[in-house]
Motif scaffolding. Structure first.
Motif, PDB file in Angstrom:
ATOM      1  N   ALA A  86       0.845  -1.206   0.000  1.00  0.00           N
ATOM      2  CA  ALA A  86       0.000   0.000   0.000  1.00  0.00           C
ATOM      3  C   ALA A  86       0.876   1.252   0.000  1.00  0.00           C
ATOM      4  O   ALA A  86       0.615   2.207  -0.737  1.00  0.00           O
ATOM      5  N   ARG A  87       1.935   1.226   0.805  1.00  0.00           N
ATOM      6  CA  ARG A  87       2.825   2.391   0.869  1.00  0.00           C
ATOM      7  C   ARG A  87       3.496   2.625  -0.496  1.00  0.00           C
ATOM      8  O   ARG A  87       3.601   3.763  -0.965  1.00  0.00           O
ATOM      9  N   ARG A  89       2.386   1.681  -3.432  1.00  0.00           N
ATOM     10  CA  ARG A  89       1.424   2.115  -4.452  1.00  0.00           C
ATOM     11  C   ARG A  89       1.230   3.623  -4.406  1.00  0.00           C
ATOM     12  O   ARG A  89       0.996   4.261  -5.426  1.00  0.00           O
ATOM     13  N   ALA A  90       1.311   4.178  -3.197  1.00  0.00           N
ATOM     14  CA  ALA A  90       1.095   5.618  -3.062  1.00  0.00           C
ATOM     15  C   ALA A  90       2.256   6.424  -3.648  1.00  0.00           C
ATOM     16  O   ALA A  90       2.165   7.641  -3.777  1.00  0.00           O
TER      17      ALA A  90
END
Lengths: 254, 221
Positions: A86-87, A89-90
């Motif tokens: 998730a990190r 992807r940001a």
């Protein structure tokens, strides 16, 4: 200097079908790279590997020098944990063909959701930044509208604001104008162009050949899961070397 | 036909009838709340990556949906004490209706989950949301909105099922209507009044739910 995006020997399969057969390319800071090619050549899949919406089976993708998605543990290649992914992807901002705005939220809330929930920004600061980017894409007056109350072009501009407000290292555009009515294409291309001129690093998968030629620093032509040719737009569009690209350009409209 | 209507004996018992419909509403609300919470868990389980969890969810749904609610009510109230678990009649009925509701609500929510486009989940992933937050901020709100019309239908249906509580002497509307019937013999009058109360109540619920739908259900973009 470290490239913003570096793809090394990337392979991807859907079951038995290999759709990416060893891709290598880089995107430098501030560079605008267009990926062109026929449907099914693998260009959208390649883009989706860059933000881990697709898994890949061999090779590496580095964003800002950091290998994303997979690590090697005791000699075994393994997918990273959810938080880590998730990190990562940001670090990239994605604009989808079908906009994919959250239909139950206003334009502004679409932009601020990631700022408050991912970046941990206080609400008022997120609104300020959200307003800033909505203004930048010409949508500030519609900040309180729901997606269903906006035209396709307006929705896509909000989607661009949503992605770029997260301050990504690179913006990814997946056929951002393909789902739009012809008269709405221009406003979205103009928005993308102005971001490019400001020095935003971008990878665009597009069928808009004229736009790709005008806005890109580099064009990548994909054919059957491989990069058949890449280089500056003048060379690819004016003096294509491979017969495949020559044939492709003949059938594409400008 | 020269039947002489006489509603006076019914209206003398008006407070009983009102308390009956009030209890019915309460039973429905509590059971639907519990049933919805359970149903939500079952709906997510039915879409879980784990195969056993999925089978468990589908077994749950198919058993409860294929049992008449009256059988569940009687089984719990008369059967469970034999197994050493005595519940008072109201609790017993709430458990029965909640279980029954959970299967229907699970189907409602499962449909709602299927209605959330994959592209929205990907959009959430793309901005760096974790899967829990995607559920919390994107999937659940959209699912609830899309499920609202089907939820409303089940709500009405489950409210009407509270009349079955009369069979185990829970003092709701049907129970009192039957009591007044046998005390006054004004058969037509009492059931007319009871019917009217049910209709008015269901219609009011429909109006509330429709107002909610109007505010919440998402137009197609």
């Amino acid at each position: 200097m470290t490239p913003i995006v570096e793809v090394r020997a990337l392979h991807k399969r859907f079951g038995e079908l290999e759709v990416l057969k060893g891709i290598d390319f880089t995107v430098a800071e501030g560079e605008v790279v267009s990926v062109i090619g026929a449907s099914g050549s693998g260009k959208t899949t390649l883009l989706r590997c860059l933000n881990l919406l697709e898994e890949f089976h061999q090779g590496e993708v580095l964003i800002g020098g950091e290998a994303i998605g997979y690590h090697t543990r005791r000699g075994q290649r393994a997918r990273m944990g959810e938080q880590e992914i998730a990190r990562q992807r940001a670090m990239t901002g994605m604009v989808f063909q079908s906009f994919n705005l959250f239909p139950h939220m206003s334009a502004l809330d679409n932009v601020t959701l990631g700022l408050t929930k991912v970046r941990g920004m206080p609400r008022n600061q997120a609104i300020e930044l959200g307003d800033h980017w909505l203004e930048r894409v010409g949508m500030l007056e519609r900040r309180d509208y729901r997606p269903s109350q906006l035209s396709g072009g307006q929705q896509q501009r909000v989607a661009i604001a949503r992605a770029i407000a997260m301050n990504p290292k690179v913006m990814l555009f997946d056929e951002a104008t393909s789902a739009l009515d012809p008269e709405r294409v221009g406003e979205v291309l103009e928005t993308i162009r102005s971001l490019a001129q400001e020095g935003m690093t971008m990878v665009l998968v597009t069928h808009e050949m004229r736009f790709a030629r005008d806005v890109s620093d580099k064009v990548v032509f994909m054919e059957d899961g491989r990069i058949a040719e890449q280089g500056p737009p003048e060379r690819l569009f004016m003096h294509p070397e491979s017969p495949r690209l020559q044939a492709f350009l003949k059938t594409s409209s400008f | 036909m020269n039947y002489h209507f006489n509603f006076a004996p019914i209206f003398e018992q008006w407070p009983l009838l009102l308390s009956g419909i009030g209890l019915g509403l309460l039973l429905a609300l509590v059971s639907i709340a519990i049933g919805s919470a359970l149903g939500l868990v079952v709906a997510f389980a039915s879409r879980a990556p784990n195969r056993w969890l999925r089978s468990l969810a589908f077994t749950w749904i198919s058993i409860l949906r294929n049992l008449p609610i009256l059988v569940i009510v009687l089984f719990l109230f008369f059967g469970m004490p034999q197994l050493g678990l005595s519940l008072d009649k109201i609790t017993s009925f709430i458990v029965a209706l909640s279980l029954y509701a959970s299967a229907y609500m699970a189907e409602v929510f499962r449909g709602g989950l299927l209605s959330v486009p994959q592209g929205l989940i990907e959009a959430g992933q793309a901005i760096g949301l974790t899967s829990f937050r995607i559920k919390r901020y994107i999937v659940l709100p959209i699912m609830f909105r899309n499920a609202l019309p089907a939820f409303g239908n089940n709500f009405i249906s489950l409210f009407k099922d509270t009349s079955l509580a009369a069979t185990i002497a829970v003092p709701e509307l049907t129970f009192y209507a039957r009591k007044i019937n046998s005390e006054t013999f004004r058969v037509i009058e009492v059931w007319l009044v009871a019917s009217l109360l049910y209709i008015v109540c269901c219609y009011a619920i429909t109006l509330v739910l429709r107002a909610m739908e109007k505010r919440l259900v998402l137009e197609k973009a």
